[in-house]
Design a protein around this motif. Sequence first.
Motif, PDB file in Angstrom:
ATOM      1  N   GLU A   8     -21.607  39.931 -27.051  1.00 50.21           N
ATOM      2  CA  GLU A   8     -22.828  39.169 -26.797  1.00 50.21           C
ATOM      3  C   GLU A   8     -22.539  37.708 -26.479  1.00 50.21           C
ATOM      4  O   GLU A   8     -23.284  37.075 -25.721  1.00 50.21           O
ATOM      5  N   GLN A   9     -21.458  37.167 -27.020  1.00 54.57           N
ATOM      6  CA  GLN A   9     -21.188  35.739 -26.904  1.00 54.57           C
ATOM      7  C   GLN A   9     -20.107  35.392 -25.876  1.00 54.57           C
ATOM      8  O   GLN A   9     -19.745  34.226 -25.737  1.00 54.57           O
ATOM      9  N   ALA A  10     -19.604  36.377 -25.141  1.00 51.92           N
ATOM     10  CA  ALA A  10     -18.504  36.140 -24.205  1.00 51.92           C
ATOM     11  C   ALA A  10     -18.933  35.414 -22.941  1.00 51.92           C
ATOM     12  O   ALA A  10     -18.089  34.915 -22.193  1.00 51.92           O
ATOM     13  N   GLY A  11     -20.240  35.352 -22.681  1.00 55.27           N
ATOM     14  CA  GLY A  11     -20.714  34.714 -21.452  1.00 55.27           C
ATOM     15  C   GLY A  11     -20.768  35.662 -20.275  1.00 55.27           C
ATOM     16  O   GLY A  11     -20.840  35.229 -19.119  1.00 55.27           O
ATOM     17  N   ILE A  12     -20.754  36.961 -20.548  1.00 49.71           N
ATOM     18  CA  ILE A  12     -20.774  37.992 -19.508  1.00 49.71           C
ATOM     19  C   ILE A  12     -22.100  38.734 -19.584  1.00 49.71           C
ATOM     20  O   ILE A  12     -22.407  39.364 -20.599  1.00 49.71           O
ATOM     21  N   ARG A  13     -22.900  38.670 -18.525  1.00 52.38           N
ATOM     22  CA  ARG A  13     -24.192  39.361 -18.499  1.00 52.38           C
ATOM     23  C   ARG A  13     -24.039  40.795 -18.011  1.00 52.38           C
ATOM     24  O   ARG A  13     -24.613  41.716 -18.582  1.00 52.38           O
ATOM     25  N   THR A  14     -23.271  40.951 -16.936  1.00 46.19           N
ATOM     26  CA  THR A  14     -23.080  42.269 -16.338  1.00 46.19           C
ATOM     27  C   THR A  14     -21.615  42.439 -15.955  1.00 46.19           C
ATOM     28  O   THR A  14     -20.860  41.463 -15.858  1.00 46.19           O
ATOM     29  N   VAL A  15     -21.218  43.685 -15.720  1.00 46.75           N
ATOM     30  CA  VAL A  15     -19.899  43.981 -15.157  1.00 46.75           C
ATOM     31  C   VAL A  15     -20.092  44.868 -13.942  1.00 46.75           C
ATOM     32  O   VAL A  15     -21.020  45.682 -13.880  1.00 46.75           O
ATOM     33  N   GLY A  16     -19.217  44.694 -12.953  1.00 47.12           N
ATOM     34  CA  GLY A  16     -19.247  45.558 -11.788  1.00 47.12           C
ATOM     35  C   GLY A  16     -18.556  46.872 -12.093  1.00 47.12           C
ATOM     36  O   GLY A  16     -17.497  46.892 -12.723  1.00 47.12           O
ATOM     37  N   VAL A  17     -19.162  47.978 -11.651  1.00 51.65           N
ATOM     38  CA  VAL A  17     -18.638  49.303 -11.992  1.00 51.65           C
ATOM     39  C   VAL A  17     -18.563  50.167 -10.739  1.00 51.65           C
ATOM     40  O   VAL A  17     -19.552  50.347 -10.026  1.00 51.65           O
ATOM     41  N   PHE A  18     -17.378  50.700 -10.468  1.00 52.19           N
ATOM     42  CA  PHE A  18     -17.199  51.701  -9.437  1.00 52.19           C
ATOM     43  C   PHE A  18     -17.311  53.093 -10.055  1.00 52.19           C
ATOM     44  O   PHE A  18     -17.031  53.263 -11.256  1.00 52.19           O
ATOM     45  N   PRO A  19     -17.691  54.105  -9.266  1.00 52.82           N
ATOM     46  CA  PRO A  19     -17.588  55.478  -9.766  1.00 52.82           C
ATOM     47  C   PRO A  19     -16.141  55.751 -10.185  1.00 52.82           C
ATOM     48  O   PRO A  19     -15.209  55.123  -9.675  1.00 52.82           O
ATOM     49  N   ASP A  20     -15.946  56.682 -11.092  1.00 54.25           N
ATOM     50  CA  ASP A  20     -14.607  56.942 -11.629  1.00 54.25           C
ATOM     51  C   ASP A  20     -13.572  57.091 -10.518  1.00 54.25           C
ATOM     52  O   ASP A  20     -13.714  57.920  -9.612  1.00 54.25           O
ATOM     53  N   THR A  21     -12.561  56.284 -10.597  1.00 54.23           N
ATOM     54  CA  THR A  21     -11.468  56.319  -9.622  1.00 54.23           C
ATOM     55  C   THR A  21     -10.283  55.602 -10.226  1.00 54.23           C
ATOM     56  O   THR A  21     -10.404  54.914 -11.245  1.00 54.23           O
ATOM     57  N   GLU A  22      -9.132  55.755  -9.621  1.00 56.67           N
ATOM     58  CA  GLU A  22      -7.937  55.098 -10.121  1.00 56.67           C
ATOM     59  C   GLU A  22      -7.843  53.680  -9.554  1.00 56.67           C
ATOM     60  O   GLU A  22      -8.290  53.418  -8.435  1.00 56.67           O
ATOM     61  N   PRO A  23      -7.248  52.758 -10.298  1.00 51.38           N
ATOM     62  CA  PRO A  23      -7.091  51.401  -9.768  1.00 51.38           C
ATOM     63  C   PRO A  23      -6.246  51.357  -8.496  1.00 51.38           C
ATOM     64  O   PRO A  23      -6.463  50.485  -7.644  1.00 51.38           O
TER      65      PRO A  23
END
Length: 328
Positions: free
Chosen positions: A45-60
């Motif tokens: 909650e306190q990290a300063g991150i509102r959202t994260v970007g998410v791809f469908p399951d895949t390898e890096p």
Amino acid sequence: MTIGTETAGTVGLGAVYCLLPEERVAVEDLPELDLLSDEELKFAEQAGIRTVGVFPDTEPTELAARACRELIAAHPATPDLVLHIGSRAPDVLIGSDAGKISHLSGLSGTFPFTIDGLGCAGSSAAWGLGRDLILGDPARQSVLITYGSRPTAAARVRRPVTVIGDGAFAMTLVRGGRPVLKAHRMEADSSFHDLFKVEYKDQPWSQWREECADNDRYSFELAMQSRTRLGPLVDQVLADAGIGKGDVATMLMQNVTASAFDFWHATLGVPVHPVCAAHLAELGHLGPMDVVLNLDRLLATGELSHGDHVLVISNSPVAAWTVTLWEV
């Protein structure tokens, strides 16, 4: 490792492509939150991150290869080398992630290898190594650097570090490129090599969980080490380039937590550009991709002028520190 500032034979930025997901997931909607402790929830909650970007399951590696293909399509050229920054977890053991990325990118004839074990400092270290590799052989003209960001396992919250988002980048260093990689230094303390780990050999992927051996050692001892190391590294890099802090237009760093920006501004006396906080809030932490994305987006704003200097710092939980000075 130290890179000087010769007037001849400069190496700089060629092109950059950053691959980011369209989907954004609010931190409070992450599926693992029901399994987190009160301390982990408070941290998220306190990290300063509102959202994260998410791809469908895949390898890096798949993401990295996509970024490479997009870069090559926009800027057709064959790099002399492909330098892959190692993922948080390899696709397979014994195989070659760097080879896979090169193959999927249509660069099967280009020599691929991986720089690994440096965490968030990996891309900055790759800049320095890539520059040396180009200058070390007159026949070489460019090095392609790439990375794909995905969480190690299902969980994205990494207390006490950050919250992980998805993304990938590909960039080239080329002779005569701009901005010029003006000066670069890096250091490490290998005694922190096992501060974080994932026990994976006897557990299925769904049960993998990152563990910090000592939260206090990360929050206090490593933080103090970073303050002690990065300050002198910054001074040395500026001295290598023959400039002072007053000649630095702005500073960039990796996007880990909001409090880190204030800490480094106060410690180094150079303001962190707000593009870093904006990316942290929207995308979360993208590992070594952070500083590449921040630099690319800063250059795209057009607010910098020819000859301006941008300082890029990075540090990681494995106690690696890098400082790079770019001249626009």
